[in-house]
Design a protein around this motif. Structure first.
Motif, PDB file in Angstrom:
ATOM      1  N   ALA A  53     -19.395  34.659  40.599  1.00 43.89           N
ATOM      2  CA  ALA A  53     -18.919  35.969  40.139  1.00 43.89           C
ATOM      3  C   ALA A  53     -17.473  35.878  39.680  1.00 43.89           C
ATOM      4  O   ALA A  53     -17.083  36.479  38.665  1.00 43.89           O
ATOM      5  CB  ALA A  53     -19.066  36.997  41.259  1.00 43.89           C
ATOM      6  N   GLY A  54     -16.659  35.124  40.409  1.00 41.80           N
ATOM      7  CA  GLY A  54     -15.268  34.937  40.000  1.00 41.80           C
ATOM      8  C   GLY A  54     -15.153  34.169  38.696  1.00 41.80           C
ATOM      9  O   GLY A  54     -14.340  34.505  37.826  1.00 41.80           O
ATOM     10  N   LEU A  55     -15.975  33.139  38.547  1.00 41.36           N
ATOM     11  CA  LEU A  55     -15.990  32.384  37.292  1.00 41.36           C
ATOM     12  C   LEU A  55     -16.367  33.280  36.115  1.00 41.36           C
ATOM     13  O   LEU A  55     -15.764  33.205  35.044  1.00 41.36           O
ATOM     14  CB  LEU A  55     -16.990  31.231  37.391  1.00 41.36           C
ATOM     15  CG  LEU A  55     -16.621  30.052  38.294  1.00 41.36           C
ATOM     16  CD1 LEU A  55     -17.817  29.110  38.457  1.00 41.36           C
ATOM     17  CD2 LEU A  55     -15.424  29.287  37.751  1.00 41.36           C
ATOM     18  N   SER A  56     -17.339  34.154  36.322  1.00 41.64           N
ATOM     19  CA  SER A  56     -17.791  35.051  35.255  1.00 41.64           C
ATOM     20  C   SER A  56     -16.715  36.055  34.877  1.00 41.64           C
ATOM     21  O   SER A  56     -16.516  36.341  33.696  1.00 41.64           O
ATOM     22  CB  SER A  56     -19.070  35.781  35.683  1.00 41.64           C
ATOM     23  OG  SER A  56     -20.137  34.871  35.870  1.00 41.64           O
ATOM     24  N   LEU A  57     -16.025  36.601  35.886  1.00 41.88           N
ATOM     25  CA  LEU A  57     -14.966  37.575  35.590  1.00 41.88           C
ATOM     26  C   LEU A  57     -13.835  36.912  34.809  1.00 41.88           C
ATOM     27  O   LEU A  57     -13.338  37.472  33.825  1.00 41.88           O
ATOM     28  CB  LEU A  57     -14.432  38.182  36.883  1.00 41.88           C
ATOM     29  CG  LEU A  57     -13.290  39.200  36.712  1.00 41.88           C
ATOM     30  CD1 LEU A  57     -13.714  40.362  35.824  1.00 41.88           C
ATOM     31  CD2 LEU A  57     -12.799  39.705  38.067  1.00 41.88           C
ATOM     32  N   GLY A  58     -13.428  35.732  35.234  1.00 47.59           N
ATOM     33  CA  GLY A  58     -12.377  35.017  34.506  1.00 47.59           C
ATOM     34  C   GLY A  58     -12.787  34.706  33.085  1.00 47.59           C
ATOM     35  O   GLY A  58     -11.996  34.873  32.149  1.00 47.59           O
ATOM     36  N   LEU A  59     -14.035  34.287  32.913  1.00 42.73           N
ATOM     37  CA  LEU A  59     -14.544  33.999  31.568  1.00 42.73           C
ATOM     38  C   LEU A  59     -14.560  35.252  30.708  1.00 42.73           C
ATOM     39  O   LEU A  59     -14.200  35.224  29.524  1.00 42.73           O
ATOM     40  CB  LEU A  59     -15.950  33.409  31.665  1.00 42.73           C
ATOM     41  CG  LEU A  59     -16.607  32.995  30.350  1.00 42.73           C
ATOM     42  CD1 LEU A  59     -15.868  31.820  29.726  1.00 42.73           C
ATOM     43  CD2 LEU A  59     -18.076  32.640  30.575  1.00 42.73           C
ATOM     44  N   PHE A  60     -14.947  36.386  31.305  1.00 46.95           N
ATOM     45  CA  PHE A  60     -14.991  37.644  30.558  1.00 46.95           C
ATOM     46  C   PHE A  60     -13.596  38.060  30.102  1.00 46.95           C
ATOM     47  O   PHE A  60     -13.420  38.528  28.966  1.00 46.95           O
ATOM     48  CB  PHE A  60     -15.605  38.747  31.420  1.00 46.95           C
ATOM     49  CG  PHE A  60     -15.623  40.092  30.764  1.00 46.95           C
ATOM     50  CD1 PHE A  60     -16.545  40.376  29.763  1.00 46.95           C
ATOM     51  CD2 PHE A  60     -14.713  41.074  31.118  1.00 46.95           C
ATOM     52  CE1 PHE A  60     -16.566  41.604  29.143  1.00 46.95           C
ATOM     53  CE2 PHE A  60     -14.719  42.304  30.506  1.00 46.95           C
ATOM     54  CZ  PHE A  60     -15.655  42.579  29.511  1.00 46.95           C
ATOM     55  N   ILE A  61     -12.596  37.886  30.959  1.00 42.17           N
ATOM     56  CA  ILE A  61     -11.223  38.251  30.601  1.00 42.17           C
ATOM     57  C   ILE A  61     -10.739  37.408  29.420  1.00 42.17           C
ATOM     58  O   ILE A  61     -10.146  37.926  28.465  1.00 42.17           O
ATOM     59  CB  ILE A  61     -10.292  38.084  31.816  1.00 42.17           C
ATOM     60  CG1 ILE A  61     -10.628  39.123  32.895  1.00 42.17           C
ATOM     61  CG2 ILE A  61      -8.822  38.229  31.392  1.00 42.17           C
ATOM     62  CD1 ILE A  61      -9.877  38.914  34.199  1.00 42.17           C
ATOM     63  N   LEU A  62     -10.993  36.104  29.476  1.00 44.99           N
ATOM     64  CA  LEU A  62     -10.587  35.233  28.370  1.00 44.99           C
ATOM     65  C   LEU A  62     -11.331  35.580  27.094  1.00 44.99           C
ATOM     66  O   LEU A  62     -10.746  35.623  26.003  1.00 44.99           O
ATOM     67  CB  LEU A  62     -10.862  33.772  28.746  1.00 44.99           C
ATOM     68  CG  LEU A  62     -10.028  33.180  29.880  1.00 44.99           C
ATOM     69  CD1 LEU A  62     -10.452  31.734  30.142  1.00 44.99           C
ATOM     70  CD2 LEU A  62      -8.545  33.241  29.566  1.00 44.99           C
ATOM     71  N   LEU A  63     -12.630  35.843  27.228  1.00 43.58           N
ATOM     72  CA  LEU A  63     -13.446  36.168  26.057  1.00 43.58           C
ATOM     73  C   LEU A  63     -13.006  37.488  25.438  1.00 43.58           C
ATOM     74  O   LEU A  63     -12.869  37.596  24.209  1.00 43.58           O
ATOM     75  CB  LEU A  63     -14.916  36.243  26.468  1.00 43.58           C
ATOM     76  CG  LEU A  63     -15.933  36.623  25.392  1.00 43.58           C
ATOM     77  CD1 LEU A  63     -15.876  35.641  24.238  1.00 43.58           C
ATOM     78  CD2 LEU A  63     -17.330  36.667  25.988  1.00 43.58           C
ATOM     79  N   LEU A  64     -12.759  38.500  26.266  1.00 42.39           N
ATOM     80  CA  LEU A  64     -12.324  39.795  25.763  1.00 42.39           C
ATOM     81  C   LEU A  64     -10.981  39.686  25.062  1.00 42.39           C
ATOM     82  O   LEU A  64     -10.774  40.291  23.997  1.00 42.39           O
ATOM     83  CB  LEU A  64     -12.251  40.799  26.916  1.00 42.39           C
ATOM     84  CG  LEU A  64     -11.861  42.234  26.549  1.00 42.39           C
ATOM     85  CD1 LEU A  64     -12.892  42.842  25.604  1.00 42.39           C
ATOM     86  CD2 LEU A  64     -11.707  43.098  27.803  1.00 42.39           C
ATOM     87  N   SER A  65     -10.075  38.913  25.629  1.00 44.06           N
ATOM     88  CA  SER A  65      -8.756  38.721  25.010  1.00 44.06           C
ATOM     89  C   SER A  65      -8.901  38.095  23.627  1.00 44.06           C
ATOM     90  O   SER A  65      -8.235  38.518  22.667  1.00 44.06           O
ATOM     91  CB  SER A  65      -7.885  37.824  25.892  1.00 44.06           C
ATOM     92  OG  SER A  65      -7.706  38.384  27.175  1.00 44.06           O
ATOM     93  N   THR A  66      -9.791  37.113  23.516  1.00 46.70           N
ATOM     94  CA  THR A  66      -9.995  36.444  22.231  1.00 46.70           C
ATOM     95  C   THR A  66     -10.599  37.389  21.199  1.00 46.70           C
ATOM     96  O   THR A  66     -10.140  37.455  20.050  1.00 46.70           O
ATOM     97  CB  THR A  66     -10.913  35.227  22.409  1.00 46.70           C
ATOM     98  OG1 THR A  66     -10.365  34.357  23.397  1.00 46.70           O
ATOM     99  CG2 THR A  66     -11.057  34.470  21.096  1.00 46.70           C
ATOM    100  N   LEU A  67     -11.641  38.129  21.597  1.00 49.51           N
ATOM    101  CA  LEU A  67     -12.314  39.023  20.659  1.00 49.51           C
ATOM    102  C   LEU A  67     -11.404  40.163  20.207  1.00 49.51           C
ATOM    103  O   LEU A  67     -11.414  40.550  19.035  1.00 49.51           O
ATOM    104  CB  LEU A  67     -13.592  39.580  21.298  1.00 49.51           C
ATOM    105  CG  LEU A  67     -14.717  38.564  21.541  1.00 49.51           C
ATOM    106  CD1 LEU A  67     -15.886  39.223  22.256  1.00 49.51           C
ATOM    107  CD2 LEU A  67     -15.171  37.942  20.231  1.00 49.51           C
TER     108      LEU A  67
END
Length: 240
Positions: free
Chosen positions: A44-58
């Motif tokens: 769950a922590g890995l997914s949240l971190g990935l989502f933050i990076l992905l959202l920042s990029t998009l």
């Protein structure tokens, strides 16, 4: 985004996600150390971190596409060069390191940086775990925080997203429906492989560590990177 393009995107990300990067190595080692149920907090922590990076990029790509279209062409060009670099690096990555040893080293490094002092509230390990494992199981919050930290501490992920995504985005069409499709596709492929590494990591490690299978997996990813880079270059040339 057409369904055909989405299938190409998902197939590419699914294959790339299979490579044992930091997220997968952590999921693998924690699955061995703490069991599947406890490691779900780390996932769950890995997914949240990935989502933050992905959202920042998009969000960054969205602003650039609307306010500075010329800069988007620059990003595509730099992204193509970066993907070529990743492709060549992946193809050459034929070291003989073991997935088991890489995962152990990754886990030890993370533990040293995040938990320099033993956690007094930790629970004892199940007897089924080997004595080589850590002496206590971190609480759920530490497992979650560790996963998020590992995801967020990889700035290369933003560079990769910025280089990889533009090929699959039609910037002349509504963007957010495409962003949602890309996000779902990426999260689905990442989640599937995180669960595979967590649940069946030992068998997967045993299979990959035979011969040059891991090296050929890296080479396959290298080919994908170079193909997408070539497609980006074609896009850039067509807009000039």
């Amino acid at each position: 985004m057409s369904w055909h393009l989405f299938v190409v995107f998902f197939a590419s990300t699914f294959f790339i996600s299979a490579t044992p990067g930091p997220n997968m190595l952590l999921a693998f080692q924690y699955g061995l150390n703490y069991g599947v149920k406890r490691t779900l907090w780390t996932l769950a922590g890995l997914s949240l971190g990935l989502f933050i990076l992905l959202l920042s990029t998009l969000l960054g790509l969205d602003v650039i596409s609307r306010q500075s279209p010329w800069l988007l062409t620059v990003i595509k060009t730099i992204g193509a060069l970066y993907l070529i670099y990743l492709g060549i690096s992946s193809w050459r990555d034929t070291n003989n390191s073991s997935l088991m040893s890489d995962a152990s080293a990754m886990s030890a490094e993370v533990s040293a940086e995040l938990t320099p002092n033993p956690d007094r509230s930790a629970k004892p390990l199940p007897r089924s775990l080997s004595s080589a494992a850590v002496k206590s199981v971190p609480n759920d919050w530490i497992l979650f925080r560790t996963g998020m930290w590992v995801s967020l501490s990889n700035p290369k992920a933003i560079l990769f997203f910025a280089a990889f995504f533009p090929k699959f985005i039609n910037f002349s069409a509504p963007l957010w429906p495409q962003y949602i499709m890309l996000t779902v596709g990426l999260f689905l492929s990442e989640t599937i492989w995180q669960l595979i590494y967590t649940i069946g990591g030992k068998k997967l490690a045993g299979w990959l560590d035979v011969g040059e299978r891991l090296a050929w997996l890296n080479r396959g990813c290298g080919v994908i990177f170079i193909l997408i880079a070539a497609a980006l270059i074609v896009d850039v040339i067509s807009t000039l």
